[in-house]
Every structure is written in structure tokens, then in C-alpha cells.
Design a protein around this motif. Sequence first.
Motif, PDB file in Angstrom:
ATOM      1  N   VAL A  13      58.230  24.519  74.258  1.00  0.00           N
ATOM      2  CA  VAL A  13      57.259  23.961  73.319  1.00  0.00           C
ATOM      3  C   VAL A  13      57.976  23.156  72.245  1.00  0.00           C
ATOM      4  CG1 VAL A  13      55.484  24.515  71.606  1.00  0.00           C
ATOM      5  CG2 VAL A  13      55.612  25.822  73.751  1.00  0.00           C
ATOM      6  N   ALA A  14      59.035  23.753  71.680  1.00  0.00           N
ATOM      7  CA  ALA A  14      59.778  23.076  70.618  1.00  0.00           C
ATOM      8  C   ALA A  14      60.362  21.759  71.109  1.00  0.00           C
ATOM      9  CB  ALA A  14      60.889  23.994  70.101  1.00  0.00           C
ATOM     10  N   VAL A  19      60.604  19.453  67.765  1.00  0.00           N
ATOM     11  CA  VAL A  19      60.938  20.240  66.577  1.00  0.00           C
ATOM     12  C   VAL A  19      61.933  21.326  66.974  1.00  0.00           C
ATOM     13  CG1 VAL A  19      58.689  19.812  65.507  1.00  0.00           C
ATOM     14  CG2 VAL A  19      59.014  21.857  66.929  1.00  0.00           C
ATOM     15  N   SER A  20      62.462  22.024  65.984  1.00  0.00           N
ATOM     16  CA  SER A  20      63.372  23.135  66.257  1.00  0.00           C
ATOM     17  C   SER A  20      62.579  24.352  66.721  1.00  0.00           C
ATOM     18  CB  SER A  20      64.165  23.504  65.002  1.00  0.00           C
ATOM     19  OG  SER A  20      63.300  24.065  64.030  1.00  0.00           O
ATOM     20  N   ILE A  21      63.288  25.302  67.345  1.00  0.00           N
ATOM     21  CA  ILE A  21      62.624  26.533  67.774  1.00  0.00           C
ATOM     22  C   ILE A  21      62.059  27.274  66.572  1.00  0.00           C
ATOM     23  CG2 ILE A  21      62.987  28.795  68.848  1.00  0.00           C
ATOM     24  CD1 ILE A  21      65.044  27.554  70.660  1.00  0.00           C
ATOM     25  N   THR A  23      60.978  26.029  63.733  1.00  0.00           N
ATOM     26  CA  THR A  23      59.759  25.355  63.265  1.00  0.00           C
ATOM     27  C   THR A  23      58.592  25.655  64.198  1.00  0.00           C
ATOM     28  OG1 THR A  23      60.999  23.585  62.197  1.00  0.00           O
ATOM     29  CG2 THR A  23      58.714  23.105  62.776  1.00  0.00           C
ATOM     30  N   ALA A  24      58.854  25.615  65.506  1.00  0.00           N
ATOM     31  CA  ALA A  24      57.797  25.929  66.467  1.00  0.00           C
ATOM     32  C   ALA A  24      57.290  27.350  66.267  1.00  0.00           C
ATOM     33  CB  ALA A  24      58.308  25.741  67.887  1.00  0.00           C
ATOM     34  N   SER A  25      58.209  28.281  66.018  1.00  0.00           N
ATOM     35  CA  SER A  25      57.822  29.670  65.804  1.00  0.00           C
ATOM     36  C   SER A  25      56.936  29.808  64.582  1.00  0.00           C
ATOM     37  CB  SER A  25      59.075  30.534  65.651  1.00  0.00           C
ATOM     38  OG  SER A  25      58.727  31.862  65.335  1.00  0.00           O
ATOM     39  N   ARG A  26      57.332  29.147  63.476  1.00  0.00           N
ATOM     40  CA  ARG A  26      56.516  29.238  62.259  1.00  0.00           C
ATOM     41  C   ARG A  26      55.149  28.596  62.464  1.00  0.00           C
ATOM     42  NH1 ARG A  26      61.601  28.155  59.806  1.00  0.00           N
ATOM     43  NH2 ARG A  26      61.113  25.929  59.655  1.00  0.00           N
ATOM     44  N   ALA A  27      55.139  27.482  63.188  1.00  0.00           N
ATOM     45  CA  ALA A  27      53.862  26.803  63.434  1.00  0.00           C
ATOM     46  C   ALA A  27      52.924  27.677  64.251  1.00  0.00           C
ATOM     47  CB  ALA A  27      54.113  25.472  64.148  1.00  0.00           C
ATOM     48  N   ALA A  31      52.770  30.368  59.760  1.00  0.00           N
ATOM     49  CA  ALA A  31      53.570  30.663  58.575  1.00  0.00           C
ATOM     50  C   ALA A  31      53.697  29.425  57.696  1.00  0.00           C
ATOM     51  CB  ALA A  31      54.960  31.154  58.991  1.00  0.00           C
ATOM     52  N   THR A  32      54.102  29.641  56.446  1.00  0.00           N
ATOM     53  CA  THR A  32      54.292  28.530  55.515  1.00  0.00           C
ATOM     54  C   THR A  32      55.575  27.799  55.848  1.00  0.00           C
ATOM     55  OG1 THR A  32      55.443  29.993  53.965  1.00  0.00           O
ATOM     56  CG2 THR A  32      53.069  29.748  53.683  1.00  0.00           C
ATOM     57  N   GLY A  33      55.749  26.629  55.246  1.00  0.00           N
ATOM     58  CA  GLY A  33      56.972  25.874  55.440  1.00  0.00           C
ATOM     59  C   GLY A  33      56.884  24.826  56.527  1.00  0.00           C
ATOM     60  N   VAL A  34      55.708  24.665  57.144  1.00  0.00           N
ATOM     61  CA  VAL A  34      55.506  23.652  58.178  1.00  0.00           C
ATOM     62  C   VAL A  34      54.274  22.831  57.791  1.00  0.00           C
ATOM     63  CG1 VAL A  34      55.128  23.199  60.624  1.00  0.00           C
ATOM     64  CG2 VAL A  34      56.434  25.212  59.923  1.00  0.00           C
ATOM     65  N   SER A  35      54.432  21.498  57.792  1.00  0.00           N
ATOM     66  CA  SER A  35      53.290  20.661  57.429  1.00  0.00           C
ATOM     67  C   SER A  35      52.167  20.835  58.440  1.00  0.00           C
ATOM     68  CB  SER A  35      53.709  19.189  57.364  1.00  0.00           C
ATOM     69  OG  SER A  35      53.979  18.701  58.667  1.00  0.00           O
ATOM     70  N   GLU A  36      50.947  20.594  58.007  1.00  0.00           N
ATOM     71  CA  GLU A  36      49.800  20.793  58.888  1.00  0.00           C
ATOM     72  C   GLU A  36      49.863  19.863  60.093  1.00  0.00           C
ATOM     73  OE1 GLU A  36      46.801  22.704  60.469  1.00  0.00           O
ATOM     74  OE2 GLU A  36      47.796  23.280  58.610  1.00  0.00           O
ATOM     75  N   GLY A  37      50.363  18.639  59.869  1.00  0.00           N
ATOM     76  CA  GLY A  37      50.470  17.699  60.981  1.00  0.00           C
ATOM     77  C   GLY A  37      51.430  18.187  62.054  1.00  0.00           C
ATOM     78  N   VAL A  38      52.580  18.678  61.627  1.00  0.00           N
ATOM     79  CA  VAL A  38      53.566  19.206  62.575  1.00  0.00           C
ATOM     80  C   VAL A  38      53.018  20.451  63.263  1.00  0.00           C
ATOM     81  CG1 VAL A  38      55.844  20.293  62.790  1.00  0.00           C
ATOM     82  CG2 VAL A  38      55.563  18.243  61.376  1.00  0.00           C
ATOM     83  N   ALA A  39      52.377  21.331  62.497  1.00  0.00           N
ATOM     84  CA  ALA A  39      51.824  22.558  63.076  1.00  0.00           C
ATOM     85  C   ALA A  39      50.779  22.232  64.137  1.00  0.00           C
ATOM     86  CB  ALA A  39      51.227  23.440  61.982  1.00  0.00           C
ATOM     87  N   ASP A  40      49.929  21.242  63.865  1.00  0.00           N
ATOM     88  CA  ASP A  40      48.912  20.838  64.841  1.00  0.00           C
ATOM     89  C   ASP A  40      49.569  20.308  66.110  1.00  0.00           C
ATOM     90  OD1 ASP A  40      46.758  21.568  63.310  1.00  0.00           O
ATOM     91  OD2 ASP A  40      46.391  19.561  62.497  1.00  0.00           O
TER      92      ASP A  40
END
Length: 360
Positions: A13-14, A19-21, A23-27, A31-40
Motif C-alpha cells: 500500500v505504501a 508514502v513511507s510505511i 505514514t501508511a500505517s498512521r493513515a 492517527a494524527t500527523g498525516v494530511s487529509e489528502g495523503v490519508a485519503d
Amino acid sequence: MRSSRTTPRLADVANAAGVSIATASRAMAGATGVSEGVADRVRRTAEQLGYVANVHARSLAGGSSTTVGLVVHEIGDPYFSEIASGVLDLASGRGLTVQICHTGRDPESELRQIRSLVAHRVGALVIAGSGFVDASLEATARAELEQYAAAGGRVAVIGRHHLRADAVLPDNLEGARSVTSHLLGLGHTAIAVAAGSRTLTTVADRLAGVQAALGDAGLDPGAVPVVEAPFTRDGGRECASRILAEHPATTAILALNDDMAIGCLTQLRRDGVSVPGRVSVTGFDDVAVAGDLAPGLTTVRLPMAEMGRRALELALREPGKRPRRSPVGAELVVRDSTGPVGSFVVDATTGAVAAAGRRT
């Protein structure tokens, strides 16, 4: 877009989402620390790949898991038994259960055991024992552990170079240098090494220490025979037999772990070879029985139970930004298996032994 894997992983997925693993995990966790666009983008990619979040690796941090995994090479080797005792001791005090797996120093087996422990939802992993000089042999295990850690699992290792995790690191090089210098100080220059496979980093590090001490003494490290066999008691017996047959002038056998040293002592006793009168023998680790042997084994002491406790402590802590390192010193312990070069002469051609001043 579909992954070629039957079961897509977070790493897939990452990679697909760019994105990094972590960041993918937080998304995926919201979790916080990831922009909504990236999380989507990450969530859409996960849906396209058919990825289903595996949340069990977060369970220790959330307090719902009471099981940790311990991976060792040889549970019958006292080195690993003592490490396991340290892990079990700390785990008991924390109300945790330990699931132990045995790999036989096979990287494929190690990978299977890691995957099995993760599948059993352990909250933390401790991996003990030498890695491999060829980092590619551990590449898949490293990726699996990084994915596990990114999903919330905790990892610590003992004596490993290539796995990116908190680590307890015994000073194998200096320990081997000290025991070699001890033999040289007793007058031994006809030294042979009983070693496990040089594909193992622990063997490579200890050999480097032996060679450094020889070089410091002005000797040619390349002239010292290194006999390889399994890193076990049986391997030690094999090495002792080969050393006496192939290098009959040897006055000291330097075994790179205590299990091999015990095997050497056994074989020398069976062959009627006096220790240390004819051949001195040293080990490395100082397992619990080393002082109870006859003769007691000169060796290098590592605090193995403490190493196990330290590793589990690291695994139970909140992860840091970078892998933490916990160095462990090595201490020379001199016992009765080593002594000065004896008053005998060995015929280098026939291997015959006679008292000094006579030739057989």
C-alpha cells in the motif's frame, strides 16, 4: 491497481501510494500527523489493492496482548537458554507470556518463525543470535519486521547487524582479542581456531578479534588455521579431531563459542590428550556449566541473561525515532583449561609427541 501478492501487505500500500510505511500505517489508523489528502490517497490505494488492516501488532501498546515472541537459533545451546531465562524472568515480572521459536541458524526458517509469531498476534518480538554476513539473506525478514513495527509491533534484537531495530550488542571483537592475547601471553603461537560458519556475523566478528590480537603480536593471522564446523558441541568434537589430524603441532585451540569448546574438551579427553598439558582450550560466552567442567573452561564472559532482559526492556519501551543501541562488554575469565606451552616436542611431519629434549 493490484498487487502481485495473494495477500497485499501494508508495504505494498505504501509503495503504491508513494508514502513511507510509517505514514501508511498512521493513515490507515486515522492517527494524527498525516494530511487529509495523503490519508485519503492511502485509504483509496488500500481499497484498490484489497488490503485489510491487520491491527494485532498494535495490541501490546494498547494493553490487550500479554504475549511476546522470542526467536533463537538453538534452544539447546546454553547461550540461548540463558538469554531465554533473562527474557522469561522479565516477562514474568510484567505479567507476560513468552512464545519461543527455534531456527537452526537457517534464514528461511527464521523468516517462517517471525511470520508465525506475528500471525499469532504477539505484541513484541526479541530476535537473538547471529545474523548473516550477506545482508541479502536477511532482507525479507527485515522488511517483515519493519512492516510489523510500522503497524505498532515492538522489536529488539541481540547481536544483529542488518535488522533495523533496537539492539543489544555484545563486544565480540574485543572479547576475542582478549582471549587470544591470553593464549599468546602463555607462549602459544601454534594456535588453531574452532569456528562456526563464517557466513555468520558473530563468527566473523570474533575471528576479526583473533586476527587483531595476532597482528598486534607481530604474527601473521593468515597462518593460523581456522577449522569450520557446525556452531555446536558436535561441531567442536569435529574440529578437535581435524585440528589434531591436520595441524598436529597445535598447542592451543581457540573455540569461538563455549558449546564448541565443550565439544573440543570431550574429543580431546576421548583421544587421551592432556588439557592443558598438551593442548590448551578456550571458549566464548561463559555458559553456566563452564566453571564446572574438568578442567574448568577459560572463556570470555557475556552476561547472557542480562542481555535477554535488556532486549525485552527495549522491546517494551515506546519506539524511538532511531534504533537504540545497548552495548555489552566482554570479560576474560581464566580457568584451568589454559596453561603455558608444555614441555613436549611435536614432530610436525608425523604428529608424534615426545618429552622436550627427545625426538620420537
